[in-house]
Design a protein around this motif. Structure first.
Motif, short mmCIF file in Angstrom:
data_model
loop_
_atom_site.label_atom_id
_atom_site.label_comp_id
_atom_site.label_asym_id
_atom_site.label_seq_id
_atom_site.Cartn_x
_atom_site.Cartn_y
_atom_site.Cartn_z
N GLN A 113 1.03 -1.42 0.59
CA GLN A 113 -0.37 0.43 0.15
C GLN A 113 0.22 1.04 -0.05
O GLN A 113 1.29 0.91 0.95
CB GLN A 113 -0.75 -0.05 1.14
N GLY A 114 0.99 1.87 -1.12
CA GLY A 114 1.68 2.93 -1.92
C GLY A 114 1.01 4.58 -0.60
O GLY A 114 -0.25 4.06 -0.57
N HIS A 115 2.21 5.49 -0.44
CA HIS A 115 1.88 6.94 -0.01
C HIS A 115 0.32 6.50 1.29
O HIS A 115 -0.82 6.94 0.65
CB HIS A 115 0.64 7.56 -1.46
N ALA A 116 0.64 5.85 2.06
CA ALA A 116 0.08 5.77 3.02
C ALA A 116 -0.25 6.25 3.68
O ALA A 116 -1.63 6.41 4.72
CB ALA A 116 0.41 4.50 3.71
N GLY A 117 0.57 7.67 3.93
CA GLY A 117 0.45 9.15 4.46
C GLY A 117 -0.08 8.73 6.28
O GLY A 117 -0.20 9.36 6.85
N LYS A 118 0.84 7.82 7.04
CA LYS A 118 1.21 7.50 7.71
C LYS A 118 1.90 8.96 9.05
O LYS A 118 2.55 9.27 8.37
CB LYS A 118 2.27 6.30 8.29
N PRO A 119 1.20 9.21 10.49
CA PRO A 119 0.27 8.14 10.70
C PRO A 119 -1.27 8.44 10.97
O PRO A 119 -1.92 7.83 11.47
CB PRO A 119 0.33 9.57 12.47
N SER A 120 -1.35 9.15 9.33
CA SER A 120 -2.43 8.81 9.08
C SER A 120 -3.46 7.49 8.98
O SER A 120 -2.11 6.40 8.67
CB SER A 120 -3.42 9.17 7.45
N ILE A 121 -4.68 7.12 9.38
CA ILE A 121 -4.85 5.14 9.27
C ILE A 121 -5.87 5.05 8.03
O ILE A 121 -5.78 4.03 7.76
CB ILE A 121 -5.84 5.44 10.60
N ARG A 122 -4.99 6.14 7.28
CA ARG A 122 -6.00 6.10 5.74
C ARG A 122 -4.92 4.89 4.94
O ARG A 122 -6.29 3.78 4.37
CB ARG A 122 -5.82 6.85 4.91
#
Length: 171
Positions: free
Chosen positions: A88-97
């Motif tokens: 899963q790329g471009h996960a945006g952690k720490p967002s949980i998306r």
């Protein structure tokens, strides 16, 4: 969504996370960061030890998926293709998306998922916010840049809390 930087478990390396440990915890999906968690950022291909570890997890029925914040997916895609695991790329952690998307793709829920990473402010915070176990490892290849050294030094008190909690629980 809890806001906590404290990992659930602390490991020296991913090698310590065995299929038996994950099964005991009810984990059938292990989400993992890539850089400094499974390989130093400069490494383009998985080494034999990582291949063997991933194979052992798969043989035990545990899915592994990389969840990465990398801006360019080229290295991650190449690395995961070699391991025959999804990412899963471009996960945006720490967002949980990104974590939610990865769990949905794997057909898993929070009750059987854990997150493995090396950074509190991205990996552990995202896992805790998503309500899944947060497993932290020491960075592979060590902290290289001055900024990484500062970040990892700032993690020490949170790791100490995790270590104390683990000693109380696991003896």
């Amino acid at each position: 969504m809890p806001f906590s930087l404290i990992p659930s478990r602390l490991f020296e390396s991913y090698h310590e996370i065995t299929p038996e440990l994950l099964r005991r915890e009810g984990i059938t999906l292990l989400l993992s960061d890539l850089d400094y968690t499974l390989a130093p950022k400069s490494v383009r291909r998985p080494d034999p030890a990582l291949r063997k570890w991933i194979s052992a997890l798969k043989a035990a029925g545990i899915q592994v998926m990389i969840v990465s914040n990398n801006r360019s997916s080229a290295r991650v895609a190449e690395f995961c293709e070699d391991l025959k695991i999804p990412y899963q790329g471009h996960a945006g952690k720490p967002s949980i998306r990104g974590l939610k998307s990865a769990m949905a793709r794997a057909g898993a829920d929070r009750g059987c998922t854990a997150m493995l990473g090396d950074k509190l402010l991205t990996d552990m915070l995202a896992a805790n916010r998503a309500g899944i176990p947060a497993f932290i490892v020491e960075p592979l290849g060590g902290a290289v840049t001055p900024w990484q050294k500062v970040l990892h030094a700032l993690q020490a008190p949170f790791k100490a809390v995790c270590r104390r909690r683990s000693q109380n629980i696991f003896g």
